[in-house]
Design a protein around this motif. Structure first.
Motif, PDB file in Angstrom:
ATOM      1  N   ARG A   7      47.778 -41.589  50.255  1.00  0.00           N
ATOM      2  CA  ARG A   7      48.464 -40.170  50.137  1.00  0.00           C
ATOM      3  C   ARG A   7      48.025 -39.149  51.083  1.00  0.00           C
ATOM      4  O   ARG A   7      47.467 -40.475  52.509  1.00  0.00           O
ATOM      5  CB  ARG A   7      47.233 -40.053  49.201  1.00  0.00           C
ATOM      6  N   ASP A  82      51.455 -35.250  50.033  1.00  0.00           N
ATOM      7  CA  ASP A  82      50.837 -35.027  48.939  1.00  0.00           C
ATOM      8  C   ASP A  82      49.734 -34.326  47.674  1.00  0.00           C
ATOM      9  O   ASP A  82      49.595 -33.669  47.556  1.00  0.00           O
ATOM     10  CB  ASP A  82      50.310 -37.071  48.227  1.00  0.00           C
ATOM     11  N   TYR A 131      56.281 -34.542  43.458  1.00  0.00           N
ATOM     12  CA  TYR A 131      54.589 -34.524  43.304  1.00  0.00           C
ATOM     13  C   TYR A 131      53.645 -33.732  44.848  1.00  0.00           C
ATOM     14  O   TYR A 131      54.275 -33.199  45.680  1.00  0.00           O
ATOM     15  CB  TYR A 131      54.588 -36.418  44.031  1.00  0.00           C
ATOM     16  N   LYS A 174      56.912 -31.002  39.757  1.00  0.00           N
ATOM     17  CA  LYS A 174      55.682 -31.883  39.016  1.00  0.00           C
ATOM     18  C   LYS A 174      54.691 -31.507  40.437  1.00  0.00           C
ATOM     19  O   LYS A 174      53.686 -32.642  40.422  1.00  0.00           O
ATOM     20  CB  LYS A 174      56.006 -33.951  38.831  1.00  0.00           C
ATOM     21  N   GLU A 227      45.459 -37.812  41.349  1.00  0.00           N
ATOM     22  CA  GLU A 227      46.929 -38.506  40.365  1.00  0.00           C
ATOM     23  C   GLU A 227      46.503 -38.021  38.815  1.00  0.00           C
ATOM     24  O   GLU A 227      47.285 -37.318  38.286  1.00  0.00           O
ATOM     25  CB  GLU A 227      47.299 -39.889  40.864  1.00  0.00           C
ATOM     26  N   HIS A 230      46.935 -34.414  36.329  1.00  0.00           N
ATOM     27  CA  HIS A 230      48.436 -34.113  36.258  1.00  0.00           C
ATOM     28  C   HIS A 230      48.730 -32.777  34.792  1.00  0.00           C
ATOM     29  O   HIS A 230      49.673 -32.367  35.050  1.00  0.00           O
ATOM     30  CB  HIS A 230      49.440 -35.079  36.302  1.00  0.00           C
TER      31      HIS A 230
END
Ligand code: 4PL
Length: 246
Positions: A7, A82, A131, A174, A227, A230
């Motif tokens: 990331r 990210d 993302y 997202k 992650e 989410h």
């Protein structure tokens, strides 16, 4: 844990205090960190401590050209973003009777305008990959109405509202956007102001006793930046040992 392997993360305010603590944790868990700070030497020192491809960049988040240069560098070096943690802020101690419009604007320029510039540029880069994790720093002073910093409290209220709206705008890509709200934390910044004398007062109000340290705030930030968080967006998480309640 190694939640940030591969990331790329931008952390503002990364030369000291909570920003540095967050940057070091993301780095320790595998992230390549761009440490941004008005103190360029300090930002470079944090990045050096992380190592790898991490780098530091002198950044004035209130200056559009400076923010553009930061994200141009990220895009050019890594081609993606990210994670973005917006920690940089001015933490003033100014009695109400001494609060001028000039001082109000000085704080709003960084804490409020700076957040817009950072989020706009950061999310534009995140959107390319569908993302992103944005964590903004609020403050429990929004709940407490903490004295001697009315302009700061106003900007942190702005952080809260902006976070909620930005989560809506970026959900389709997202990208999650959340606010972490620390209480009084023992940082280099706080130590330069009379807020340093308030630890006894906040301790009295805390459900869990003790002096808040940057390391006490880092886990909440790392979780929201991970992650697996989410399904959480537009939220605010108070991290203040139970001093204030929603
Ligand atoms: C309770 O965000 O939340 C002092 C200085 N006391 O910056 C803060 C409290 C301060 C706070 C804050």
């Amino acid at each position: 844990m190694n939640r940030f392997e591969g990331r790329v993360a931008v952390v503002s305010g990364a030369a000291q205090g909570m920003g540095k603590a967050v940057a070091l944790r993301l780095g320790a868990e595998g992230a390549t960190v761009i440490a941004a700070d008005i103190n360029g030497k300090g930002a470079e020192a944090t990045a050096k401590e992380i190592g790898g491809k991490s780098f530091g960049q002198q950044t004035d988040i209130g200056d559009p050209a400076s923010v553009k240069a930061l994200f141009d560098a990220v895009a050019q070096k890594f081609g993606k973003l990210d994670v973005q943690i917006n920690v940089a802020a001015i933490v003033p101690f100014v009695k109400w009777d001494e609060l001028t419009f000039e001082e109000w604007r000085r704080v709003a320029r960084v804490n409020f305008d700076g957040l817009f510039l950072m989020c706009k540029a950061g999310s534009d880069l995140m959107r390319k990959n569908n993302y992103g994790r944005i964590v903004n720093f609020g403050s429990n002073s929004v709940l407490a109405g903490t004295p001697n910093m009315a302009h700061y409290v106003a900007t942190k209220g702005g952080v809260l509202g902006f976070t909620r709206a930005l989560a809506t705008e970026l959900g389709g890509y997202k990208i999650t956007v959340n606010t972490v709200m620390p209480g009084l934390i023992d940082t280099e910044g706080v130590q330069t102001t009379a807020h340093k004398d308030a630890f006894g007062f906040v301790d009295m109000l805390q459900a869990i006793k003790g002096k808040g340290m940057p390391a006490d705030v880092v886990p909440a930030v790392a979780f929201l930046a991970s992650e697996e968080a989410h399904w959480i967006t537009g939220q605010a998480l108070n991290v203040d040992a139970g001093m204030a309640r929603w």
